[in-house]
Design a protein around this motif. Sequence first.
Motif, PDB file in Angstrom:
ATOM      1  N   GLN A   3       0.836  -1.193   0.000  1.00  0.00           N
ATOM      2  CA  GLN A   3       0.000   0.000   0.000  1.00  0.00           C
ATOM      3  C   GLN A   3       0.873   1.246   0.000  1.00  0.00           C
ATOM      4  OE1 GLN A   3      -3.362  -0.023  -0.279  1.00  0.00           O
ATOM      5  NE2 GLN A   3      -3.214  -2.251  -0.434  1.00  0.00           N
ATOM      6  N   LEU A   4       0.506   2.211  -0.813  1.00  0.00           N
ATOM      7  CA  LEU A   4       1.236   3.471  -0.861  1.00  0.00           C
ATOM      8  C   LEU A   4       1.005   4.273   0.413  1.00  0.00           C
ATOM      9  CD1 LEU A   4       0.263   4.418  -4.510  1.00  0.00           C
ATOM     10  CD2 LEU A   4       2.526   3.699  -3.763  1.00  0.00           C
ATOM     11  N   LYS A   5       1.995   5.079   0.801  1.00  0.00           N
ATOM     12  CA  LYS A   5       1.852   5.909   1.997  1.00  0.00           C
ATOM     13  C   LYS A   5       0.911   7.079   1.726  1.00  0.00           C
ATOM     14  CE  LYS A   5       6.312   4.993   4.230  1.00  0.00           C
ATOM     15  NZ  LYS A   5       7.547   5.613   4.770  1.00  0.00           N
ATOM     16  N   GLN A   6       0.067   7.383   2.694  1.00  0.00           N
ATOM     17  CA  GLN A   6      -0.859   8.510   2.567  1.00  0.00           C
ATOM     18  C   GLN A   6      -0.191   9.749   3.175  1.00  0.00           C
ATOM     19  OE1 GLN A   6      -4.270   6.387   4.482  1.00  0.00           O
ATOM     20  NE2 GLN A   6      -5.367   6.912   2.592  1.00  0.00           N
ATOM     21  N   GLU A   7       0.502  10.511   2.311  1.00  0.00           N
ATOM     22  CA  GLU A   7       1.301  11.639   2.785  1.00  0.00           C
ATOM     23  C   GLU A   7       0.896  12.979   2.165  1.00  0.00           C
ATOM     24  OE1 GLU A   7       5.599   9.591   3.832  1.00  0.00           O
ATOM     25  OE2 GLU A   7       5.280  10.322   1.784  1.00  0.00           O
ATOM     26  N   ILE A   8      -0.026  12.985   1.202  1.00  0.00           N
ATOM     27  CA  ILE A   8      -0.371  14.227   0.504  1.00  0.00           C
ATOM     28  C   ILE A   8      -1.421  15.009   1.294  1.00  0.00           C
ATOM     29  CG2 ILE A   8      -1.234  15.245  -1.632  1.00  0.00           C
ATOM     30  CD1 ILE A   8      -0.286  12.806  -3.126  1.00  0.00           C
ATOM     31  N   THR A   9      -1.086  16.248   1.614  1.00  0.00           N
ATOM     32  CA  THR A   9      -2.036  17.141   2.292  1.00  0.00           C
ATOM     33  C   THR A   9      -2.782  17.979   1.261  1.00  0.00           C
ATOM     34  OG1 THR A   9      -0.408  18.914   2.494  1.00  0.00           O
ATOM     35  CG2 THR A   9      -0.478  17.283   4.280  1.00  0.00           C
ATOM     36  N   LEU A  10      -3.754  18.746   1.715  1.00  0.00           N
ATOM     37  CA  LEU A  10      -4.522  19.595   0.807  1.00  0.00           C
ATOM     38  C   LEU A  10      -3.613  20.621   0.126  1.00  0.00           C
ATOM     39  CD1 LEU A  10      -7.110  20.669  -0.433  1.00  0.00           C
ATOM     40  CD2 LEU A  10      -7.495  21.996   1.668  1.00  0.00           C
ATOM     41  N   LEU A  11      -2.747  21.289   0.898  1.00  0.00           N
ATOM     42  CA  LEU A  11      -1.875  22.319   0.330  1.00  0.00           C
ATOM     43  C   LEU A  11      -0.901  21.738  -0.681  1.00  0.00           C
ATOM     44  CD1 LEU A  11      -1.033  25.266   0.326  1.00  0.00           C
ATOM     45  CD2 LEU A  11       0.562  24.765   2.193  1.00  0.00           C
ATOM     46  N   SER A  12      -0.281  20.616  -0.347  1.00  0.00           N
ATOM     47  CA  SER A  12       0.676  20.015  -1.284  1.00  0.00           C
ATOM     48  C   SER A  12      -0.050  19.480  -2.514  1.00  0.00           C
ATOM     49  CB  SER A  12       1.484  18.906  -0.605  1.00  0.00           C
ATOM     50  OG  SER A  12       0.650  17.830  -0.229  1.00  0.00           O
ATOM     51  N   GLY A  13      -1.285  19.025  -2.339  1.00  0.00           N
ATOM     52  CA  GLY A  13      -2.074  18.554  -3.478  1.00  0.00           C
ATOM     53  C   GLY A  13      -2.375  19.683  -4.446  1.00  0.00           C
ATOM     54  N   ILE A  14      -2.771  20.844  -3.909  1.00  0.00           N
ATOM     55  CA  ILE A  14      -3.014  22.014  -4.750  1.00  0.00           C
ATOM     56  C   ILE A  14      -1.730  22.430  -5.461  1.00  0.00           C
ATOM     57  CG2 ILE A  14      -3.613  24.476  -4.730  1.00  0.00           C
ATOM     58  CD1 ILE A  14      -5.505  23.853  -2.378  1.00  0.00           C
ATOM     59  N   GLY A  15      -0.618  22.414  -4.729  1.00  0.00           N
ATOM     60  CA  GLY A  15       0.674  22.775  -5.313  1.00  0.00           C
ATOM     61  C   GLY A  15       1.069  21.833  -6.433  1.00  0.00           C
ATOM     62  N   GLN A  16       0.858  20.532  -6.231  1.00  0.00           N
ATOM     63  CA  GLN A  16       1.226  19.556  -7.250  1.00  0.00           C
ATOM     64  C   GLN A  16       0.395  19.718  -8.509  1.00  0.00           C
ATOM     65  OE1 GLN A  16       2.211  15.428  -6.312  1.00  0.00           O
ATOM     66  NE2 GLN A  16       2.022  15.895  -4.153  1.00  0.00           N
ATOM     67  N   LEU A  17      -0.932  19.867  -8.353  1.00  0.00           N
ATOM     68  CA  LEU A  17      -1.778  19.971  -9.541  1.00  0.00           C
ATOM     69  C   LEU A  17      -1.563  21.289 -10.275  1.00  0.00           C
ATOM     70  CD1 LEU A  17      -3.862  18.788 -11.393  1.00  0.00           C
ATOM     71  CD2 LEU A  17      -5.650  19.763  -9.957  1.00  0.00           C
ATOM     72  N   SER A  18      -1.506  22.401  -9.547  1.00  0.00           N
ATOM     73  CA  SER A  18      -1.362  23.705 -10.210  1.00  0.00           C
ATOM     74  C   SER A  18      -0.041  23.802 -10.967  1.00  0.00           C
ATOM     75  CB  SER A  18      -1.486  24.850  -9.199  1.00  0.00           C
ATOM     76  OG  SER A  18      -0.500  24.765  -8.189  1.00  0.00           O
ATOM     77  N   THR A  19       1.044  23.306 -10.381  1.00  0.00           N
ATOM     78  CA  THR A  19       2.329  23.345 -11.095  1.00  0.00           C
ATOM     79  C   THR A  19       2.336  22.397 -12.281  1.00  0.00           C
ATOM     80  OG1 THR A  19       3.184  21.758  -9.455  1.00  0.00           O
ATOM     81  CG2 THR A  19       3.787  24.072  -9.170  1.00  0.00           C
ATOM     82  N   THR A  20       1.638  21.279 -12.166  1.00  0.00           N
ATOM     83  CA  THR A  20       1.553  20.346 -13.284  1.00  0.00           C
ATOM     84  C   THR A  20       0.786  20.977 -14.446  1.00  0.00           C
ATOM     85  OG1 THR A  20       1.617  18.432 -11.817  1.00  0.00           O
ATOM     86  CG2 THR A  20       0.733  18.072 -14.016  1.00  0.00           C
ATOM     87  N   LEU A  21      -0.318  21.639 -14.146  1.00  0.00           N
ATOM     88  CA  LEU A  21      -1.123  22.269 -15.191  1.00  0.00           C
ATOM     89  C   LEU A  21      -0.389  23.446 -15.826  1.00  0.00           C
ATOM     90  CD1 LEU A  21      -4.696  22.266 -13.574  1.00  0.00           C
ATOM     91  CD2 LEU A  21      -3.706  20.618 -15.161  1.00  0.00           C
ATOM     92  N   MET A  22       0.388  24.185 -15.028  1.00  0.00           N
ATOM     93  CA  MET A  22       1.110  25.333 -15.576  1.00  0.00           C
ATOM     94  C   MET A  22       2.426  24.901 -16.208  1.00  0.00           C
ATOM     95  SD  MET A  22       0.404  28.367 -12.816  1.00  0.00           S
ATOM     96  CE  MET A  22       0.921  27.436 -11.379  1.00  0.00           C
ATOM     97  N   GLY A  23       3.276  24.282 -15.423  1.00  0.00           N
ATOM     98  CA  GLY A  23       4.561  23.730 -15.851  1.00  0.00           C
ATOM     99  C   GLY A  23       5.042  24.105 -17.223  1.00  0.00           C
ATOM    100  N   THR A  24       5.101  23.118 -18.116  1.00  0.00           N
ATOM    101  CA  THR A  24       5.589  23.343 -19.475  1.00  0.00           C
ATOM    102  C   THR A  24       4.656  24.256 -20.260  1.00  0.00           C
ATOM    103  OG1 THR A  24       4.473  21.329 -20.186  1.00  0.00           O
ATOM    104  CG2 THR A  24       6.782  21.141 -19.567  1.00  0.00           C
ATOM    105  N   GLY A  25       3.365  24.156 -20.007  1.00  0.00           N
ATOM    106  CA  GLY A  25       2.386  24.911 -20.786  1.00  0.00           C
ATOM    107  C   GLY A  25       2.566  26.408 -20.700  1.00  0.00           C
ATOM    108  N   LEU A  26       2.884  26.923 -19.524  1.00  0.00           N
ATOM    109  CA  LEU A  26       2.994  28.366 -19.329  1.00  0.00           C
ATOM    110  C   LEU A  26       4.099  28.960 -20.187  1.00  0.00           C
ATOM    111  CD1 LEU A  26       1.641  30.553 -17.519  1.00  0.00           C
ATOM    112  CD2 LEU A  26       3.606  30.332 -16.007  1.00  0.00           C
ATOM    113  N   PHE A  27       5.107  28.171 -20.500  1.00  0.00           N
ATOM    114  CA  PHE A  27       6.262  28.678 -21.234  1.00  0.00           C
ATOM    115  C   PHE A  27       6.135  28.507 -22.750  1.00  0.00           C
ATOM    116  CE2 PHE A  27       7.757  28.473 -16.974  1.00  0.00           C
ATOM    117  CZ  PHE A  27       8.681  29.491 -16.871  1.00  0.00           C
ATOM    118  N   MET A  28       5.006  27.937 -23.207  1.00  0.00           N
ATOM    119  CA  MET A  28       4.866  27.811 -24.668  1.00  0.00           C
ATOM    120  C   MET A  28       3.438  27.975 -25.177  1.00  0.00           C
ATOM    121  SD  MET A  28       5.613  23.710 -25.086  1.00  0.00           S
ATOM    122  CE  MET A  28       4.739  22.489 -24.098  1.00  0.00           C
ATOM    123  N   ILE A  29       2.426  27.477 -24.456  1.00  0.00           N
ATOM    124  CA  ILE A  29       1.070  27.459 -25.005  1.00  0.00           C
ATOM    125  C   ILE A  29       0.459  28.850 -25.193  1.00  0.00           C
ATOM    126  CG2 ILE A  29      -1.264  26.552 -24.745  1.00  0.00           C
ATOM    127  CD1 ILE A  29       0.858  24.467 -25.408  1.00  0.00           C
TER     128      ILE A  29
END
Length: 417
Positions: A3-29
């Motif tokens: 079983q995977l460890k349950q370590e993701i909090t709400l703040l880190s979850g928001i940080g992970q998704l928002s950076t993933t959505l912006m990441g490469t896209g912000l610099f080219m799209i």
Amino acid sequence: MNQLKQEITLLSGIGQLSTTLMGTGLFMIPAIAAGIAGHFSLWAWLILFVAVCPVALTFAALGKKYPSAGGTAYFVRKAYNARLERAVAWLFVSVIPVGVPAAVALAAGFLQQLLPAQFNNAILAQVLTVVLLIGVNLAGTKSSGRLQTAIALSIFALVASFLWIGDVGSTDLVMPALSIDSIWSIGAALGVMFWCFVGIEAFAHMGEEFKNPQRDFPIAILVGCFVAGATYWACSVIILKFGAFGTPEFDSASIPWLSDKLFGSRMAIIISIIGFFACFASINLYTQSLSRMVWAQAREYRPNSALAQLSQRGVPANATWLIGGILLLSCVVGQLSNLDLEFFLKLANGVFVLVYLLAMLAAYKLLKGYQKALAVIALILCTGVFICLGWSMLYALVIFAALAMPWQKELKTQHPI
């Protein structure tokens, strides 16, 4: 331990998704979209954000009800059968040869500017990027979440400084009048812009690792999408104001060009650092989600295999090494093929949109009430985006058709104890 460890909090979850959505896209799209639709790209961003809302809400409902490292593949199995689950799982993996190398190449482009002259080589920079990806993933979800939250804050600071120094005013925010001709250019831009909101399906693989998935997972998706959408729109306003679009060079260098124009060369190193880590954050979540998808498939069908094992940190280490190796090979082939960046993006978008379509079909069968209605709306919207992709959707359709064919009898599902 399986079983995977349950370590993701709400703040880190928001940080992970928002950076993933912006990441490469912000610099080219934003620059690519502006090159296709000009100032009408501002309308395209609003349309895309409205279209993504039902998709995000549906993924949030699925993740809340069925938190699993299998992500969309797991949702499809719950709704349909194991054969389609495996087809979706490997369809997701098929994005590696077309989508991830383009993202790694963009990140490596920023890294090259930070390397000593004797190491300033494109393939070497990509290899170093992949090695760093593997290292961060092996360190565990908690460390990765902290890194991505810090990256998100640096991206917000960068865009805010552009707005401030660029003296963006109310006149720059005026939306152009729509016309019949503009609809076609907006549709063409949407086919590329959907890249900016791919990541929700990858984030679905992380649901099992939230400390409180029922409460925090849906909130992280909704807030992450809103933050990313607002940032993209603001960045597009700046790019349009200063005309940083319309050439192949701007497609991947609009942000560095704006930085040099607004801040001068003294900010070049800082922009390179932010650019590298922003792109890295996006690829990082995909590396995590791909390794977890492979691990989830192994746990389900080959529980005694090496790929089904977790490290002492609770990380699917063997699956991570496998994905890292495939990614490294794909990057070398992608670099040598010398294909157009937009070409890669369109092929990758075809895979992502098809994965979204399949997730919405599963949601229609699994969810009830207003959530089922949202799934129908999302399905229609995803179908519209899929049509906008034109010829590039053939890559995803051919791969999925080949994977979904009943070439062999279905394996009996082996549920983990």
